[in-house]
Write an enzyme that holds these catalytic residues in place. Structure first.
Site, PDB file in Angstrom:
ATOM      1  N   ILE A  13       0.824  -0.636  -0.128  1.00 33.42           N
ATOM      2  CA  ILE A  13      -0.125  -0.348  -0.283  1.00 33.42           C
ATOM      3  C   ILE A  13       1.319   1.225  -0.230  1.00 33.42           C
ATOM      4  O   ILE A  13      -0.103   2.332  -0.577  1.00 33.42           O
ATOM      5  CB  ILE A  13      -1.055   0.595   1.211  1.00 33.42           C
ATOM      6  CG1 ILE A  13      -1.939   0.966   0.872  1.00 33.42           C
ATOM      7  CG2 ILE A  13      -0.359  -0.340   2.541  1.00 33.42           C
ATOM      8  CD1 ILE A  13      -3.034   0.915   2.019  1.00 33.42           C
ATOM      9  N   ALA A  14       1.574   1.263   0.588  1.00 35.10           N
ATOM     10  CA  ALA A  14       2.312   2.503   1.045  1.00 35.10           C
ATOM     11  C   ALA A  14       3.340   2.291  -0.059  1.00 35.10           C
ATOM     12  O   ALA A  14       3.387   4.244  -0.936  1.00 35.10           O
ATOM     13  CB  ALA A  14       4.250   1.958   2.002  1.00 35.10           C
ATOM     14  N   LYS A  36      10.252  -8.453  -5.252  1.00 40.61           N
ATOM     15  CA  LYS A  36      10.769  -9.122  -5.421  1.00 40.61           C
ATOM     16  C   LYS A  36      10.066  -9.950  -6.067  1.00 40.61           C
ATOM     17  O   LYS A  36      10.448 -11.244  -6.569  1.00 40.61           O
ATOM     18  CB  LYS A  36      11.417  -9.944  -3.931  1.00 40.61           C
ATOM     19  CG  LYS A  36      10.050  -9.567  -3.381  1.00 40.61           C
ATOM     20  CD  LYS A  36      10.794  -9.522  -1.587  1.00 40.61           C
ATOM     21  CE  LYS A  36      12.108 -10.441  -1.247  1.00 40.61           C
ATOM     22  NZ  LYS A  36      12.341 -10.935   0.084  1.00 40.61           N
ATOM     23  N   THR A  44       0.867  -6.090   2.655  1.00 39.60           N
ATOM     24  CA  THR A  44      -0.271  -5.652   2.940  1.00 39.60           C
ATOM     25  C   THR A  44      -1.878  -6.979   2.158  1.00 39.60           C
ATOM     26  O   THR A  44      -2.551  -6.650   2.767  1.00 39.60           O
ATOM     27  CB  THR A  44      -0.445  -4.166   1.723  1.00 39.60           C
ATOM     28  OG1 THR A  44       0.812  -3.122   2.133  1.00 39.60           O
ATOM     29  CG2 THR A  44      -1.916  -3.775   1.315  1.00 39.60           C
ATOM     30  N   ALA A  47      -3.152  -8.157   5.171  1.00 41.22           N
ATOM     31  CA  ALA A  47      -3.976  -7.401   6.030  1.00 41.22           C
ATOM     32  C   ALA A  47      -4.808  -8.010   5.998  1.00 41.22           C
ATOM     33  O   ALA A  47      -5.941  -7.791   5.526  1.00 41.22           O
ATOM     34  CB  ALA A  47      -3.577  -6.116   6.345  1.00 41.22           C
ATOM     35  N   GLY A  50      -8.019  -4.096   8.885  1.00 43.03           N
ATOM     36  CA  GLY A  50      -9.123  -3.255   8.046  1.00 43.03           C
ATOM     37  C   GLY A  50      -7.588  -2.437   8.625  1.00 43.03           C
ATOM     38  O   GLY A  50      -6.720  -1.519   8.716  1.00 43.03           O
ATOM     39  N   GLU A 116     -11.106  -3.809  17.507  1.00 42.69           N
ATOM     40  CA  GLU A 116      -9.984  -4.245  17.846  1.00 42.69           C
ATOM     41  C   GLU A 116      -9.665  -4.229  19.341  1.00 42.69           C
ATOM     42  O   GLU A 116      -9.722  -2.600  19.728  1.00 42.69           O
ATOM     43  CB  GLU A 116      -8.818  -4.177  16.563  1.00 42.69           C
ATOM     44  CG  GLU A 116      -9.915  -4.656  15.075  1.00 42.69           C
ATOM     45  CD  GLU A 116      -8.848  -4.766  14.653  1.00 42.69           C
ATOM     46  OE1 GLU A 116      -9.246  -4.888  13.115  1.00 42.69           O
ATOM     47  OE2 GLU A 116      -7.928  -4.005  14.200  1.00 42.69           O
ATOM     48  N   HIS A 244       1.967 -10.741  17.096  1.00 40.35           N
ATOM     49  CA  HIS A 244       0.473 -11.739  17.344  1.00 40.35           C
ATOM     50  C   HIS A 244      -0.047 -12.630  18.350  1.00 40.35           C
ATOM     51  O   HIS A 244       0.383 -13.076  18.369  1.00 40.35           O
ATOM     52  CB  HIS A 244       0.333 -11.428  16.210  1.00 40.35           C
ATOM     53  CG  HIS A 244      -1.421 -10.945  15.511  1.00 40.35           C
ATOM     54  ND1 HIS A 244      -2.852 -11.630  15.960  1.00 40.35           N
ATOM     55  CD2 HIS A 244      -2.172 -10.449  15.029  1.00 40.35           C
ATOM     56  CE1 HIS A 244      -3.815 -10.746  16.057  1.00 40.35           C
ATOM     57  NE2 HIS A 244      -3.360  -9.720  15.141  1.00 40.35           N
ATOM     58  N   ARG A 388       2.167  -1.460  18.356  1.00 35.05           N
ATOM     59  CA  ARG A 388       1.713  -0.757  17.111  1.00 35.05           C
ATOM     60  C   ARG A 388       0.023  -0.892  17.486  1.00 35.05           C
ATOM     61  O   ARG A 388       0.065  -2.041  17.942  1.00 35.05           O
ATOM     62  CB  ARG A 388       1.601  -0.927  15.941  1.00 35.05           C
ATOM     63  CG  ARG A 388       0.635  -1.092  14.847  1.00 35.05           C
ATOM     64  CD  ARG A 388       1.281  -1.347  13.901  1.00 35.05           C
ATOM     65  NE  ARG A 388       0.788  -2.719  13.843  1.00 35.05           N
ATOM     66  CZ  ARG A 388      -0.286  -2.996  12.760  1.00 35.05           C
ATOM     67  NH1 ARG A 388      -0.712  -2.402  12.517  1.00 35.05           N
ATOM     68  NH2 ARG A 388      -0.605  -4.399  13.401  1.00 35.05           N
TER      69      ARG A 388
END
Length: 522
Positions: A13-14, A36, A44, A47, A50, A116, A244, A388
């Site tokens: 996305i970046a 690559k 992304t 993910a 959301g 979340e 996670h 995060r």
């Protein structure tokens, strides 16, 4: 030699949103994206949850999102950055929608906002449980319609080109460094291409493959951090690894580990021990919706006490019809393993998920190296602090790709091509016929990091890890100097570099914060 105005490393996305912005701004500019693997393969894509954005000001506010982020970051967030990202988020989200990303809606046509861990409000926009996949789809459609963007698939960025490649006299230079492009390996022809650019954007994703169990795809080998560090860019906060709490436990464990989204607990699922006991109430008043660092450490503690290999996520009490609508892929994965979530608890373990630090950038995405910008998970922006907040990562990528675009389109007017860049030197190298050295090195790094630099660390473990990594580094560098270049060898170098930096930064930190926990400081 290939010349381009903008060189983008990475197709998540970046990288994709940055490429679209600069390409649309100037139709005469040439934009090259190197990735690559296939263009759709990125962090992304995996993910699930959301994008966290204040969308409904009737029930939510910027201040609540800011405070949730600051709390999750455990006092180490840059509040200026947090406020900027949160407040600019809605406009960037609208761009995604305009570019064709489809988010789930409820029965009355409003966006179906999820919740979340760590969030005080429902503010997660999602597309079932494959949000990242949907974002990749829409952005790649837009890319295909933009004639001045060229994607080089199966092209691996080896190193950024700087003054260090122009003269041996600059070998020890650590300041006033300029990026002139990158050396890139064409995986199909095995040719190293010299791409000279005016502006380079690194958006290469995460470093999860430094650990044995991770939710990250095989491509997440810390390439951006490794290349930037070798180029003498500033690095920060890489000791903060977010694990996670709920990756699906399987035997044998697949890589990447299948993620049971944070949103499932936001939907009402509860964690249990093997004896059926709910345990999160012992660790945080938010129980199962505490931030990831707290939940992951709680699971780690419970497993050390019980000796079990996993805990369970109980979804049996949830509305099955609604669960199927929201999490179809999770449901299908469980079914494939014989797990009927209406009757059976899901076995879960913690897994390396997200690195909160990386290449240090300013509020406009500029690194400490001239003409080199960075965006996404490979960066240290100050947004995440020590941990995060769930679903803030895609938001960060959107906002920083916009700010990087705004700065770089002005900067490029005063940048020319460096005509003195040398071609890649293959002198005195030969084909490596001992691939076991590479595969064993990779698995050794992953085992060292998982055993010594995991959720709970200690001074002794960190010193031991550093010593073992130093040996692998020396062995790998010797192999690198003698061998014709390969992706596997370069990935190993970057994994070792990232792992070593995590150890170094961990040893310098003297207090427990967020995702960093050293038992010697308790």
């Amino acid at each position: 030699m290939i010349k381009t105005d903008y060189l983008v490393v990475g197709s998540g996305i970046a990288g994709l949103t940055y490429a679209l912005r600069v390409a649309h701004k100037s139709k005469e500019s040439k934009v090259i994206i190197v990735t690559k693997e296939d263009k759709g393969e990125s962090n992304t894509k995996y993910a699930q949850g959301g994008i966290a954005t204040v969308y409904d000001l009737g029930i939510d506010s910027f201040e609540q999102h800011v405070q949730d982020t600051l709390i999750a970051g455990d006092g180490l967030c840059n509040e200026e950055v947090v406020r900027m990202v949160v407040e600019e988020g809605p406009a960037r989200l609208q761009e995604l929608i305009d570019w064709g990303v489809k988010f789930d809606e409820n029965n009355i046509g409003d966006f179906d906002l999820g919740k979340e861990g760590g969030h005080s409000q429902n503010r997660i926009l999602h597309h079932k449980d494959i949000t990242g996949h949907e974002i990749e789809r829409a952005l790649l459609v837009m890319i295909s319609k933009t004639e001045n963007i060229h994607i080089f698939e199966k092209h691996y960025a080896i190193d950024f080109i700087t003054e260090h490649h122009l003269s041996s006299e600059t070998e020890d230079r650590k300041s006033n460094i300029t990026c002139f492009g990158a050396y890139v390996l064409d995986k199909e022809s095995n040719e190293v291409k010299t791409i000279v650019s005016k502006i380079t954007m690194v958006a290469s994703g995460g470093s999860g493959q430094a650990y044995a169990t991770t939710t990250n795809p095989l491509i997440a080998t810390g390439d951006g951090v490794g290349m930037a560090y070798r180029a003498k860019a500033e690095i920060g906060d890489v000791e903060f690894i977010q694990f996670h709490p709920t990756a699906l436990y399987q035997m044998p464990q697949e890589s990447p580990a299948f993620l049971i989204s944070e949103a499932v607990r936001g939907f009402g699922a509860k964690l249990r021990t093997s004896k059926g006991e709910f345990f999160m109430c012992k660790y945080d008043e938010r129980e199962d919706l505490a931030s990831r660092d707290i939940v992951a450490r709680a699971i780690d503690t419970e497993l050390k006490v019980s000796g079990d290999n996993y805990v369970f996520l109980d979804c049996t009490h949830l509305n099955h019809k609604k669960f199927k609508k929201h999490f179809p892929n999770i449901l299908d994965k469980c079914k494939s393993l014989g797990i009927d979530i209406r009757r059976t608890w899901i076995p879960v373990v913690t897994a390396a998920h997200y690195i909160c630090g990386g290449i240090k950038v300013d509020i406009d995405g500029r690194t400490s190296i001239r003409n080199l910008y960075a965006c996404g998970e490979c960066t240290f922006t100050g947004l995440h602090g020590a941990n995060r907040l769930a679903s803030n990562s895609l938001l960060e990528a959107l906002v920083y790709s916009q700010r990087s675009y705004l700065k770089s389109v002005v900067k490029i007017e005063n940048v020319g091509f460096n005509e003195d860049v040398p071609e890649w030197d293959t002198a005195n190298t030969s084909q490596n016929k001992e691939n076991i050295l590479i595969t064993h090195g990779r698995s050794s790094v992953q085992k060292i990091m998982s055993d010594y630099v995991g959720i709970v660390r200690s001074n002794r473990r960190l010193k031991s890890a550093e010593k073992r990594l130093s040996f692998i580094y020396e062995e790998t560098e010797e192999l690198y100097k003698e061998s014709i270049i390969s992706v596997e060898l370069c990935e190993l170098r970057n994994l070792i570099t990232t792992a070593y930096l995590i150890c170094e930064f961990s040893m310098k930190r003297k207090e427990n914060k967020g995702g960093f926990f050293n038992k010697d400081f308790v």
